[in-house]
Design an enzyme around this catalytic site. Sequence first.
Site, PDB file in Angstrom:
ATOM      1  N   ILE A 204       8.842   6.912  16.405  1.00  0.00           N
ATOM      2  CA  ILE A 204       8.085   7.567  15.529  1.00  0.00           C
ATOM      3  C   ILE A 204       7.380   8.504  15.519  1.00  0.00           C
ATOM      4  O   ILE A 204       7.361   9.986  15.165  1.00  0.00           O
ATOM      5  CB  ILE A 204       7.947   6.168  14.424  1.00  0.00           C
TER       6      ILE A 204
ATOM      7  N   ARG B 265      -3.912  10.711   4.538  1.00  0.00           N
ATOM      8  CA  ARG B 265      -3.212  12.126   4.092  1.00  0.00           C
ATOM      9  C   ARG B 265      -2.771  12.363   3.702  1.00  0.00           C
ATOM     10  O   ARG B 265      -1.905  12.772   2.670  1.00  0.00           O
ATOM     11  CB  ARG B 265      -1.994  11.363   6.093  1.00  0.00           C
TER      12      ARG B 265
ATOM     13  N   ARG C 198       1.198  14.479  13.218  1.00  0.00           N
ATOM     14  CA  ARG C 198       1.756  14.539  12.241  1.00  0.00           C
ATOM     15  C   ARG C 198       1.758  16.104  11.316  1.00  0.00           C
ATOM     16  O   ARG C 198       0.959  15.630  10.157  1.00  0.00           O
ATOM     17  CB  ARG C 198       1.003  13.063  11.392  1.00  0.00           C
ATOM     18  N   PRO C 199       2.824  16.822  11.715  1.00  0.00           N
ATOM     19  CA  PRO C 199       2.846  18.001  10.777  1.00  0.00           C
ATOM     20  C   PRO C 199       2.855  17.341   9.165  1.00  0.00           C
ATOM     21  O   PRO C 199       3.659  16.824   8.862  1.00  0.00           O
ATOM     22  CB  PRO C 199       3.615  18.369  11.379  1.00  0.00           C
ATOM     23  N   VAL C 200       3.411  19.039   8.373  1.00  0.00           N
ATOM     24  CA  VAL C 200       3.634  18.845   6.822  1.00  0.00           C
ATOM     25  C   VAL C 200       4.937  19.235   7.299  1.00  0.00           C
ATOM     26  O   VAL C 200       5.188  19.829   5.960  1.00  0.00           O
ATOM     27  CB  VAL C 200       2.448  18.661   5.775  1.00  0.00           C
ATOM     28  N   ASP C 201       5.256  20.301   8.048  1.00  0.00           N
ATOM     29  CA  ASP C 201       6.529  21.774   7.718  1.00  0.00           C
ATOM     30  C   ASP C 201       7.818  20.700   7.188  1.00  0.00           C
ATOM     31  O   ASP C 201       7.797  21.311   6.565  1.00  0.00           O
ATOM     32  CB  ASP C 201       6.472  21.673   9.498  1.00  0.00           C
ATOM     33  N   LEU C 202       8.275  19.797   7.238  1.00  0.00           N
ATOM     34  CA  LEU C 202       9.735  19.615   6.888  1.00  0.00           C
ATOM     35  C   LEU C 202       8.768  19.194   4.850  1.00  0.00           C
ATOM     36  O   LEU C 202       9.701  19.528   4.241  1.00  0.00           O
ATOM     37  CB  LEU C 202       9.568  18.017   7.292  1.00  0.00           C
TER      38      LEU C 202
ATOM     39  N   CYS D 252      -4.804  12.501  13.008  1.00  0.00           N
ATOM     40  CA  CYS D 252      -4.944  11.501  12.662  1.00  0.00           C
ATOM     41  C   CYS D 252      -4.946  11.020  14.056  1.00  0.00           C
ATOM     42  O   CYS D 252      -3.871  11.338  15.009  1.00  0.00           O
ATOM     43  CB  CYS D 252      -2.980  11.517  11.890  1.00  0.00           C
TER      44      CYS D 252
ATOM     45  N   ASP E 165       4.680   0.897  11.983  1.00  0.00           N
ATOM     46  CA  ASP E 165       4.023  -0.233  11.491  1.00  0.00           C
ATOM     47  C   ASP E 165       3.544  -0.924  11.841  1.00  0.00           C
ATOM     48  O   ASP E 165       3.105  -2.386  11.853  1.00  0.00           O
ATOM     49  CB  ASP E 165       4.139  -0.068   9.882  1.00  0.00           C
TER      50      ASP E 165
ATOM     51  N   ARG F  90      -8.624  -0.850   5.230  1.00  0.00           N
ATOM     52  CA  ARG F  90      -7.336   0.989   3.928  1.00  0.00           C
ATOM     53  C   ARG F  90      -6.086  -0.117   3.999  1.00  0.00           C
ATOM     54  O   ARG F  90      -5.551   0.224   3.013  1.00  0.00           O
ATOM     55  CB  ARG F  90      -7.387   1.780   5.296  1.00  0.00           C
TER      56      ARG F  90
ATOM     57  N   LYS G 100       1.066  -1.222   0.408  1.00  0.00           N
ATOM     58  CA  LYS G 100       0.518  -0.238   0.545  1.00  0.00           C
ATOM     59  C   LYS G 100       1.025   1.506   0.459  1.00  0.00           C
ATOM     60  O   LYS G 100       1.036   2.339  -0.343  1.00  0.00           O
ATOM     61  CB  LYS G 100      -1.082   0.342   1.324  1.00  0.00           C
ATOM     62  N   ASN G 101       2.312   1.458   1.024  1.00  0.00           N
ATOM     63  CA  ASN G 101       2.208   2.329   0.929  1.00  0.00           C
ATOM     64  C   ASN G 101       3.231   2.874  -0.380  1.00  0.00           C
ATOM     65  O   ASN G 101       4.344   3.632   0.157  1.00  0.00           O
ATOM     66  CB  ASN G 101       2.959   2.547   2.560  1.00  0.00           C
TER      67      ASN G 101
HETATM   68  C1  EPZ Z   1       4.660   6.508   6.445  1.00  0.00           C
HETATM   69  O1  EPZ Z   1       4.137   7.818   6.998  1.00  0.00           O
HETATM   70  C2  EPZ Z   1       3.678   5.976   6.186  1.00  0.00           C
HETATM   71  N1  EPZ Z   1       2.730   6.220   5.290  1.00  0.00           N
HETATM   72  C3  EPZ Z   1       3.511   5.520   7.927  1.00  0.00           C
HETATM   73  O2  EPZ Z   1       2.710   4.297   7.249  1.00  0.00           O
HETATM   74  C4  EPZ Z   1       4.612   5.452   8.272  1.00  0.00           C
HETATM   75  O3  EPZ Z   1       4.205   4.644   9.934  1.00  0.00           O
HETATM   76  C5  EPZ Z   1       5.543   6.151   7.992  1.00  0.00           C
HETATM   77  O4  EPZ Z   1       5.286   6.699   7.064  1.00  0.00           O
HETATM   78  C6  EPZ Z   1       6.655   5.827   9.088  1.00  0.00           C
HETATM   79  O5  EPZ Z   1       7.683   4.711   8.439  1.00  0.00           O
HETATM   80  C7  EPZ Z   1       2.481   5.796   4.166  1.00  0.00           C
HETATM   81  O6  EPZ Z   1       3.627   5.364   3.458  1.00  0.00           O
HETATM   82  C8  EPZ Z   1       1.700   6.522   3.236  1.00  0.00           C
HETATM   83  P1  EPZ Z   1       6.989  10.728   8.505  1.00  0.00           P
HETATM   84  P2  EPZ Z   1       4.680   9.337   6.951  1.00  0.00           P
HETATM   85  O7  EPZ Z   1       6.955  11.528   7.726  1.00  0.00           O
HETATM   86  O8  EPZ Z   1       4.911   9.448   5.493  1.00  0.00           O
HETATM   87  C9  EPZ Z   1       7.129  13.499  12.001  1.00  0.00           C
HETATM   88  C10 EPZ Z   1       0.400   3.458   7.864  1.00  0.00           C
HETATM   89  O9  EPZ Z   1      -0.147   2.695   8.968  1.00  0.00           O
HETATM   90  N2  EPZ Z   1       7.003  14.550  10.186  1.00  0.00           N
HETATM   91  O10 EPZ Z   1       8.159   9.333   8.032  1.00  0.00           O
HETATM   92  O11 EPZ Z   1       3.414  10.507   7.185  1.00  0.00           O
HETATM   93  C11 EPZ Z   1       6.331  12.684  11.623  1.00  0.00           C
HETATM   94  O12 EPZ Z   1       5.558  12.967  12.633  1.00  0.00           O
HETATM   95  C12 EPZ Z   1       1.013   3.979   7.905  1.00  0.00           C
HETATM   96  O13 EPZ Z   1       0.446   2.609   6.669  1.00  0.00           O
HETATM   97  C13 EPZ Z   1       7.690  15.833  10.458  1.00  0.00           C
HETATM   98  O14 EPZ Z   1       7.428  16.414  12.251  1.00  0.00           O
HETATM   99  O15 EPZ Z   1       5.202   9.727   7.906  1.00  0.00           O
HETATM  100  C14 EPZ Z   1       6.524  11.240  12.608  1.00  0.00           C
HETATM  101  O16 EPZ Z   1       6.938  11.263  13.749  1.00  0.00           O
HETATM  102  C15 EPZ Z   1       1.028   5.066   9.416  1.00  0.00           C
HETATM  103  N3  EPZ Z   1       6.903  16.780  10.011  1.00  0.00           N
HETATM  104  C16 EPZ Z   1       8.199  11.455  11.243  1.00  0.00           C
HETATM  105  O17 EPZ Z   1       8.252  12.669  11.642  1.00  0.00           O
HETATM  106  C17 EPZ Z   1       6.981  16.310   8.642  1.00  0.00           C
HETATM  107  O18 EPZ Z   1       6.652  17.240   8.087  1.00  0.00           O
HETATM  108  C18 EPZ Z   1       8.025  10.861  11.059  1.00  0.00           C
HETATM  109  O19 EPZ Z   1       7.142  10.619  10.027  1.00  0.00           O
HETATM  110  C19 EPZ Z   1       6.632  15.290   8.762  1.00  0.00           C
HETATM  111  C20 EPZ Z   1       7.233  14.423   9.406  1.00  0.00           C
END
Ligand code: EPZ
Length: 429
Positions: free
Chosen positions: A338, A102, A131-135, A126, A316, A408, A22-23
């Site tokens: 995480i 998301r 789970r911000p998108v700042d990065l 969520c 996960d 999902r 899926k991911n």
């Molecule tokens: C992906 O989410 C996966 N989703 C998640 O799977 C998975 O848990 C996660 O990566 C970690 O491996 C998909 O691929 C669709 P991140 P993603 O950005 O990309 C922080 C599932 O069950 N962060 O690697 O959204 C964030 O809050 C899902 O299938 C910021 O601070 O995760 C987290 O603490 C759930 N600012 C960490 O980074 C940002 O702008 C890692 O998140 C972005 C992220």
Amino acid sequence: MDRIHITGGVPLNGTIPISGAKNAALPLMIASLLTGDTLELANVPRLADIAALTRILGNHGVDHMVVGKRPGQTTETGQTIRLTASNVIDTTAPYELVSTMRASFWVVAPLLARFGEAKVSLPGGCAIGTRPVDLLIMALEKLGAQIEIDAGYVVARTKNGLRGAEIDFPKVTVGGTHVALMAASLAYGTTVISNAAREPEVVDLADCLIKMGARIQGAGTPRIVIEGVARMNGARHEVLPDRIETGTYAMAVAMTGGDVVLENTRADLLHSALDILSTTGAEITQVPGGIRVRRNGAGIAAVDVTTDPFPGFPTDLQAQFMALMTLANGQSQIRETIFENRFMHVQELARLGAKIRLEGDLAIVEGVERLKGAPVMATDLRASVSLVIAGLAAEGETQINRVYHLDRGFEALEAKLARCGARIERVRA
Ligand code: EPZ
């Protein structure tokens, strides 16, 4: 609402075909927006999240076609889809659609890179943390995008196209790396991503982008270098196997006992999780085209785990591993690094008789001799499946509510488990 009924206590024996990830499928589908040519994706799982993203892409004007459904094709096998973004009519991704998933926020990158503008709703809160998108926004700004937040939308623009840049992520982010890869592929000049996510899904996206004409080196390492190209082309790509689905069923067998071959998957996608499973007493062997998992008679050893970005133990799989540890001989400590709020399964596992104490980001699990079935429900995908695993090992009946979370992310869950002897069925509302 549909429910799943499980009568537990039956070991699993047989084979389970593993679906496409899926991911990986989600960012690959989003990458179709980078070109007007057709992107053909094989091994796409049939999941609610895939259907939701198809609707979102359709709203932008992307044509979607399912290729050659063969007679007798079951819903346990992936599908081949063709996506063609030759006629993008709208660069806005509205709240009603983005709020359901998301990952759909990531459309911002290809829309901006190809059309110079995108307006995408912020994904919002969520269940597993803020789970911000700042990065992700930082990465796009580095590439020269002007970004404003307006009434809950990220409005991104570029006057003369994106420009290659140094993007150094202060924290490993999978989504941030996907977004940077897609945007930099169509930027002018060279981009260097440092502290990039090394997840197999990032490598899969990079492999597909390369087929589409992108020039990318280093995917799978913390440093990725991208030479931007002026245009990208269509391609055919097969989605890699789902390592989280693989690990989930491996943990189910480790918990119930039995002997199962997981087909169409690869051990190198989840070494850390398989190593830990071996330490708990499961026997893991690689077989042609898959992985065999066995546990016969021996007890489950308690093992401590800390979640980490790849190649560490995946967040996960944390909930599923916790389910396994509820029946271990002794105490195990599970640390979640995480996401800050990914322990919602704890109180539901307790309903089945598990003994778990929470101390901040640490769960301390005291193994018990047996679990007993009960009605449970969970608020996210991986938490829900941890309850399925626990229900398979528990005595008596477990009823899982809010099944839509499972739909999902787990293709044909009941069918795959039932073919290994599990007494599991869906009760339609
Ligand atoms: C992906 O989410 C996966 N989703 C998640 O799977 C998975 O848990 C996660 O990566 C970690 O491996 C998909 O691929 C669709 P991140 P993603 O950005 O990309 C922080 C599932 O069950 N962060 O690697 O959204 C964030 O809050 C899902 O299938 C910021 O601070 O995760 C987290 O603490 C759930 N600012 C960490 O980074 C940002 O702008 C890692 O998140 C972005 C992220």
